[in-house]
Design a protein around this motif. Sequence first.
Motif, PDB file in Angstrom:
ATOM      1  N   LEU A  60       0.828  -1.203   0.000  1.00  0.00           N
ATOM      2  CA  LEU A  60       0.000   0.000   0.000  1.00  0.00           C
ATOM      3  C   LEU A  60       0.865   1.257   0.000  1.00  0.00           C
ATOM      4  CD1 LEU A  60      -2.939   0.969   0.010  1.00  0.00           C
ATOM      5  CD2 LEU A  60      -2.855   0.900   2.516  1.00  0.00           C
ATOM      6  N   ALA A  61       1.939   1.240   0.773  1.00  0.00           N
ATOM      7  CA  ALA A  61       2.859   2.383   0.810  1.00  0.00           C
ATOM      8  C   ALA A  61       3.461   2.617  -0.570  1.00  0.00           C
ATOM      9  CB  ALA A  61       3.960   2.145   1.843  1.00  0.00           C
ATOM     10  N   THR A  62       3.860   1.546  -1.237  1.00  0.00           N
ATOM     11  CA  THR A  62       4.417   1.668  -2.587  1.00  0.00           C
ATOM     12  C   THR A  62       3.373   2.214  -3.548  1.00  0.00           C
ATOM     13  OG1 THR A  62       5.964  -0.137  -2.183  1.00  0.00           O
ATOM     14  CG2 THR A  62       5.490   0.391  -4.482  1.00  0.00           C
ATOM     15  N   LEU A  63       2.175   1.669  -3.490  1.00  0.00           N
ATOM     16  CA  LEU A  63       1.086   2.114  -4.353  1.00  0.00           C
ATOM     17  C   LEU A  63       0.806   3.609  -4.188  1.00  0.00           C
ATOM     18  CD1 LEU A  63      -1.388   1.322  -6.218  1.00  0.00           C
ATOM     19  CD2 LEU A  63      -2.670   1.087  -4.090  1.00  0.00           C
ATOM     20  N   LEU A  64       0.837   4.084  -2.946  1.00  0.00           N
ATOM     21  CA  LEU A  64       0.506   5.479  -2.661  1.00  0.00           C
ATOM     22  C   LEU A  64       1.722   6.412  -2.723  1.00  0.00           C
ATOM     23  CD1 LEU A  64      -1.970   4.926   0.297  1.00  0.00           C
ATOM     24  CD2 LEU A  64      -2.518   5.506  -2.086  1.00  0.00           C
ATOM     25  N   GLY A  65       2.907   5.853  -2.882  1.00  0.00           N
ATOM     26  CA  GLY A  65       4.099   6.684  -2.921  1.00  0.00           C
ATOM     27  C   GLY A  65       4.410   7.308  -1.572  1.00  0.00           C
ATOM     28  N   LEU A  66       4.101   6.576  -0.512  1.00  0.00           N
ATOM     29  CA  LEU A  66       4.326   7.057   0.852  1.00  0.00           C
ATOM     30  C   LEU A  66       5.463   6.276   1.495  1.00  0.00           C
ATOM     31  CD1 LEU A  66       0.647   7.160   2.176  1.00  0.00           C
ATOM     32  CD2 LEU A  66       2.055   9.128   1.526  1.00  0.00           C
ATOM     33  N   GLU A  67       6.104   6.922   2.442  1.00  0.00           N
ATOM     34  CA  GLU A  67       7.054   6.201   3.284  1.00  0.00           C
ATOM     35  C   GLU A  67       6.239   5.230   4.137  1.00  0.00           C
ATOM     36  OE1 GLU A  67      10.405   6.388   3.452  1.00  0.00           O
ATOM     37  OE2 GLU A  67      10.363   7.791   1.761  1.00  0.00           O
ATOM     38  N   ARG A  68       6.801   4.071   4.363  1.00  0.00           N
ATOM     39  CA  ARG A  68       6.086   3.060   5.161  1.00  0.00           C
ATOM     40  C   ARG A  68       5.764   3.582   6.562  1.00  0.00           C
ATOM     41  NH1 ARG A  68       8.191  -3.009   6.306  1.00  0.00           N
ATOM     42  NH2 ARG A  68       6.267  -3.741   7.227  1.00  0.00           N
ATOM     43  N   THR A  69       6.681   4.350   7.157  1.00  0.00           N
ATOM     44  CA  THR A  69       6.430   4.877   8.507  1.00  0.00           C
ATOM     45  C   THR A  69       5.276   5.873   8.504  1.00  0.00           C
ATOM     46  OG1 THR A  69       8.149   6.542   8.181  1.00  0.00           O
ATOM     47  CG2 THR A  69       8.792   4.527   9.332  1.00  0.00           C
ATOM     48  N   THR A  70       5.169   6.680   7.456  1.00  0.00           N
ATOM     49  CA  THR A  70       4.058   7.633   7.344  1.00  0.00           C
ATOM     50  C   THR A  70       2.744   6.877   7.249  1.00  0.00           C
ATOM     51  OG1 THR A  70       5.478   9.233   6.223  1.00  0.00           O
ATOM     52  CG2 THR A  70       3.105   9.513   5.942  1.00  0.00           C
ATOM     53  N   LEU A  71       2.723   5.847   6.425  1.00  0.00           N
ATOM     54  CA  LEU A  71       1.511   5.045   6.276  1.00  0.00           C
ATOM     55  C   LEU A  71       1.171   4.324   7.575  1.00  0.00           C
ATOM     56  CD1 LEU A  71      -0.811   3.967   4.652  1.00  0.00           C
ATOM     57  CD2 LEU A  71       0.729   2.248   3.695  1.00  0.00           C
ATOM     58  N   THR A  72       2.173   3.843   8.272  1.00  0.00           N
ATOM     59  CA  THR A  72       1.936   3.148   9.540  1.00  0.00           C
ATOM     60  C   THR A  72       1.272   4.090  10.543  1.00  0.00           C
ATOM     61  OG1 THR A  72       3.766   1.626   9.183  1.00  0.00           O
ATOM     62  CG2 THR A  72       3.033   1.923  11.461  1.00  0.00           C
ATOM     63  N   ARG A  73       1.775   5.326  10.643  1.00  0.00           N
ATOM     64  CA  ARG A  73       1.173   6.296  11.569  1.00  0.00           C
ATOM     65  C   ARG A  73      -0.285   6.571  11.201  1.00  0.00           C
ATOM     66  NH1 ARG A  73       6.190   8.805  11.007  1.00  0.00           N
ATOM     67  NH2 ARG A  73       5.343  10.311   9.547  1.00  0.00           N
ATOM     68  N   SER A  74      -0.551   6.760   9.917  1.00  0.00           N
ATOM     69  CA  SER A  74      -1.925   7.014   9.483  1.00  0.00           C
ATOM     70  C   SER A  74      -2.819   5.812   9.763  1.00  0.00           C
ATOM     71  CB  SER A  74      -1.974   7.331   7.989  1.00  0.00           C
ATOM     72  OG  SER A  74      -1.465   8.607   7.738  1.00  0.00           O
ATOM     73  N   SER A  75      -2.304   4.601   9.486  1.00  0.00           N
ATOM     74  CA  SER A  75      -3.141   3.425   9.671  1.00  0.00           C
ATOM     75  C   SER A  75      -3.461   3.147  11.123  1.00  0.00           C
ATOM     76  CB  SER A  75      -2.572   2.168   9.038  1.00  0.00           C
ATOM     77  OG  SER A  75      -1.304   2.227   8.697  1.00  0.00           O
ATOM     78  N   VAL A  76      -2.548   3.481  12.018  1.00  0.00           N
ATOM     79  CA  VAL A  76      -2.837   3.285  13.447  1.00  0.00           C
ATOM     80  C   VAL A  76      -4.059   4.115  13.839  1.00  0.00           C
ATOM     81  CG1 VAL A  76      -1.978   3.824  15.764  1.00  0.00           C
ATOM     82  CG2 VAL A  76      -0.521   2.602  14.160  1.00  0.00           C
ATOM     83  N   LEU A  77      -4.100   5.363  13.370  1.00  0.00           N
ATOM     84  CA  LEU A  77      -5.240   6.240  13.699  1.00  0.00           C
ATOM     85  C   LEU A  77      -6.522   5.759  13.017  1.00  0.00           C
ATOM     86  CD1 LEU A  77      -3.440   9.688  13.399  1.00  0.00           C
ATOM     87  CD2 LEU A  77      -3.995   8.420  15.484  1.00  0.00           C
ATOM     88  N   LEU A  78      -6.412   5.329  11.775  1.00  0.00           N
ATOM     89  CA  LEU A  78      -7.594   4.840  11.061  1.00  0.00           C
ATOM     90  C   LEU A  78      -8.127   3.558  11.693  1.00  0.00           C
ATOM     91  CD1 LEU A  78      -6.421   5.532   7.408  1.00  0.00           C
ATOM     92  CD2 LEU A  78      -8.271   6.704   8.630  1.00  0.00           C
ATOM     93  N   GLU A  79      -7.231   2.712  12.158  1.00  0.00           N
ATOM     94  CA  GLU A  79      -7.656   1.481  12.837  1.00  0.00           C
ATOM     95  C   GLU A  79      -8.299   1.812  14.182  1.00  0.00           C
ATOM     96  OE1 GLU A  79      -5.983  -3.000  13.751  1.00  0.00           O
ATOM     97  OE2 GLU A  79      -4.552  -1.419  13.290  1.00  0.00           O
ATOM     98  N   ARG A  80      -7.691   2.740  14.911  1.00  0.00           N
ATOM     99  CA  ARG A  80      -8.247   3.161  16.200  1.00  0.00           C
ATOM    100  C   ARG A  80      -9.677   3.671  16.040  1.00  0.00           C
ATOM    101  NH1 ARG A  80      -6.379   8.817  17.956  1.00  0.00           N
ATOM    102  NH2 ARG A  80      -7.951   9.200  16.382  1.00  0.00           N
ATOM    103  N   ASP A  81      -9.923   4.392  14.939  1.00  0.00           N
ATOM    104  CA  ASP A  81     -11.250   4.964  14.702  1.00  0.00           C
ATOM    105  C   ASP A  81     -12.215   3.972  14.051  1.00  0.00           C
ATOM    106  OD1 ASP A  81     -10.364   7.322  15.836  1.00  0.00           O
ATOM    107  OD2 ASP A  81      -9.922   8.271  13.917  1.00  0.00           O
ATOM    108  N   GLY A  82     -11.741   2.764  13.777  1.00  0.00           N
ATOM    109  CA  GLY A  82     -12.601   1.720  13.236  1.00  0.00           C
ATOM    110  C   GLY A  82     -12.813   1.795  11.729  1.00  0.00           C
ATOM    111  N   TYR A  83     -11.967   2.549  11.019  1.00  0.00           N
ATOM    112  CA  TYR A  83     -12.144   2.716   9.573  1.00  0.00           C
ATOM    113  C   TYR A  83     -11.402   1.657   8.761  1.00  0.00           C
ATOM    114  CZ  TYR A  83     -13.852   7.273  11.086  1.00  0.00           C
ATOM    115  OH  TYR A  83     -14.527   8.286  11.711  1.00  0.00           O
TER     116      TYR A  83
END
Length: 128
Positions: A60-83
């Motif tokens: 997913l990080a490769t697909l979006l052109g994001l650093e893996r750490t940036t994506l990890t931080r975003s996903s933690v919040l999205l998971e916390r919010d149930g998204y």
Amino acid sequence: MASEAELARTKQCHCLAARSEARRITRLYERNLRPHGLRATQFTVLAALSIVGPTPIKELATLLGLERTTLTRSSVLLERDGYIRVAHSEDGRRRPLELTPAGRRKLDEAYPAWKEAQDRIERERAGA
């Protein structure tokens, strides 16, 4: 050693101009998405998962052109919010992320705000 005249060319630095424009565009998307409780990157993650389905974070990080750490931080919040959630995988080493029904609702709710920002940028570019 570069002369002052040569260094004066840095005022027209394309890299700096591109970064400045990227920040301006990001602020527009962030302002539009803020009432929906999302950052621009988070919206993009939800949209990507909606399109491609369950996807491991590295892919997913490769697909979006994001650093893996940036994506990890975003996903933690999205998971916390149930998204999003970690989907079941036969291979325990792979931990694919998937959109939840709540995430799909959030994506649908925020889409008009994203589209408004997108359309504005497109109008600006057409007028330029």
